[in-house]
Design a protein around this motif. Sequence first.
Motif, short mmCIF file in Angstrom:
data_model
loop_
_atom_site.label_atom_id
_atom_site.label_comp_id
_atom_site.label_asym_id
_atom_site.label_seq_id
_atom_site.Cartn_x
_atom_site.Cartn_y
_atom_site.Cartn_z
N MET A 1 0.83 -1.16 0.00
CA MET A 1 0.00 0.00 0.00
C MET A 1 0.89 1.24 0.00
O MET A 1 1.86 1.32 0.75
N SER A 2 0.55 2.19 -0.82
CA SER A 2 1.38 3.39 -0.93
C SER A 2 1.09 4.33 0.23
O SER A 2 0.08 4.22 0.93
N LYS A 3 1.99 5.28 0.38
CA LYS A 3 1.88 6.25 1.46
C LYS A 3 0.64 7.13 1.28
O LYS A 3 -0.05 7.48 2.23
N LYS A 4 0.33 7.49 0.03
CA LYS A 4 -0.84 8.32 -0.26
C LYS A 4 -2.13 7.60 0.12
O LYS A 4 -3.06 8.19 0.65
N THR A 5 -2.20 6.30 -0.18
CA THR A 5 -3.40 5.51 0.13
C THR A 5 -3.62 5.46 1.64
O THR A 5 -4.75 5.58 2.11
N LYS A 6 -2.55 5.27 2.41
CA LYS A 6 -2.67 5.23 3.87
C LYS A 6 -3.17 6.56 4.42
O LYS A 6 -4.04 6.60 5.30
N ILE A 7 -2.65 7.65 3.89
CA ILE A 7 -3.07 8.98 4.35
C ILE A 7 -4.53 9.22 3.99
O ILE A 7 -5.31 9.75 4.79
N ARG A 9 -6.89 6.96 3.61
CA ARG A 9 -7.72 6.14 4.50
C ARG A 9 -7.87 6.78 5.88
O ARG A 9 -8.94 6.78 6.48
N LYS A 10 -6.75 7.31 6.42
CA LYS A 10 -6.79 7.97 7.72
C LYS A 10 -7.73 9.18 7.67
O LYS A 10 -8.52 9.41 8.58
N ASN A 11 -7.64 9.96 6.58
CA ASN A 11 -8.49 11.14 6.45
C ASN A 11 -9.97 10.75 6.36
O ASN A 11 -10.83 11.39 6.96
N VAL A 12 -10.27 9.70 5.63
CA VAL A 12 -11.65 9.23 5.51
C VAL A 12 -12.17 8.76 6.86
O VAL A 12 -13.30 9.07 7.25
N LEU A 13 -11.34 8.03 7.60
CA LEU A 13 -11.74 7.57 8.93
C LEU A 13 -11.97 8.74 9.88
O LEU A 13 -12.94 8.76 10.65
N LEU A 14 -11.09 9.75 9.84
CA LEU A 14 -11.27 10.92 10.70
C LEU A 14 -12.55 11.68 10.36
O LEU A 14 -13.29 12.09 11.25
N ILE A 15 -12.81 11.86 9.08
CA ILE A 15 -14.02 12.57 8.67
C ILE A 15 -15.27 11.79 9.08
O ILE A 15 -16.23 12.35 9.59
N THR A 16 -15.23 10.47 8.89
CA THR A 16 -16.35 9.63 9.30
C THR A 16 -16.58 9.73 10.80
O THR A 16 -17.72 9.85 11.27
N LEU A 17 -15.53 9.66 11.57
CA LEU A 17 -15.62 9.76 13.02
C LEU A 17 -16.20 11.12 13.44
O LEU A 17 -17.07 11.19 14.32
N MET A 18 -15.75 12.20 12.81
CA MET A 18 -16.25 13.53 13.13
C MET A 18 -17.75 13.65 12.79
O MET A 18 -18.51 14.23 13.55
N LEU A 19 -18.17 13.08 11.66
CA LEU A 19 -19.58 13.10 11.29
C LEU A 19 -20.43 12.31 12.28
O LEU A 19 -21.53 12.72 12.64
#
Length: 173
Positions: A1-7, A9-19
């Motif tokens: 998995m590339s570094k961009k993909t990991k970042i 995924r983290k951003n999507v998880l953070l946004i989902t958690l905030m929502l």
Amino acid sequence: MSKKTKIMRKNVLLITLMLLITALAGFSNESNLSFVRKASFYNSDKKKQSKNLDTIKKSDTLKVVDSLANIKTKFYKKNVEASHYSDKLNGRRTASGQVFSNKKYTAAHKTLKFGTKVKVTNIANNKSVIVTINDRGPYTRSREIDIAKRPFLDISHNKGKTPLRVILEIVEK
């Protein structure tokens, strides 16, 4: 998995958690309910307002001690289960539109008309209260009636533990 993909995924998880947190905060009991309650009681005509509040007070309180022996009732159901409302429902609107309070002598029933007065008698100790139907429920199959906490504790024999076995009688006018 590339570094961009990991970042990503983290951003999507953070946004989902905030929502999710925002949505849960929106469903809390405290959200803007006080504003709605205050707005519903104010009336531009002061005379009408005081008259309406007087009729509400008179209809919600009932001198039970003196009148239980002298009232006429019609048998409704025997040996049914009764429970009491949760404290977290205080201040919310009932199905009839009234603001619920566990201190008032009110109850919920699935089919009886709003405003119907019901004599509830505990089978274990023969204590009775008269409550006014102002809500729908209970939504548990075995339960017949939900009573506000004060009248429930008045007739309870087991320190307020639910359910109680009761007799229901409709008060005739």
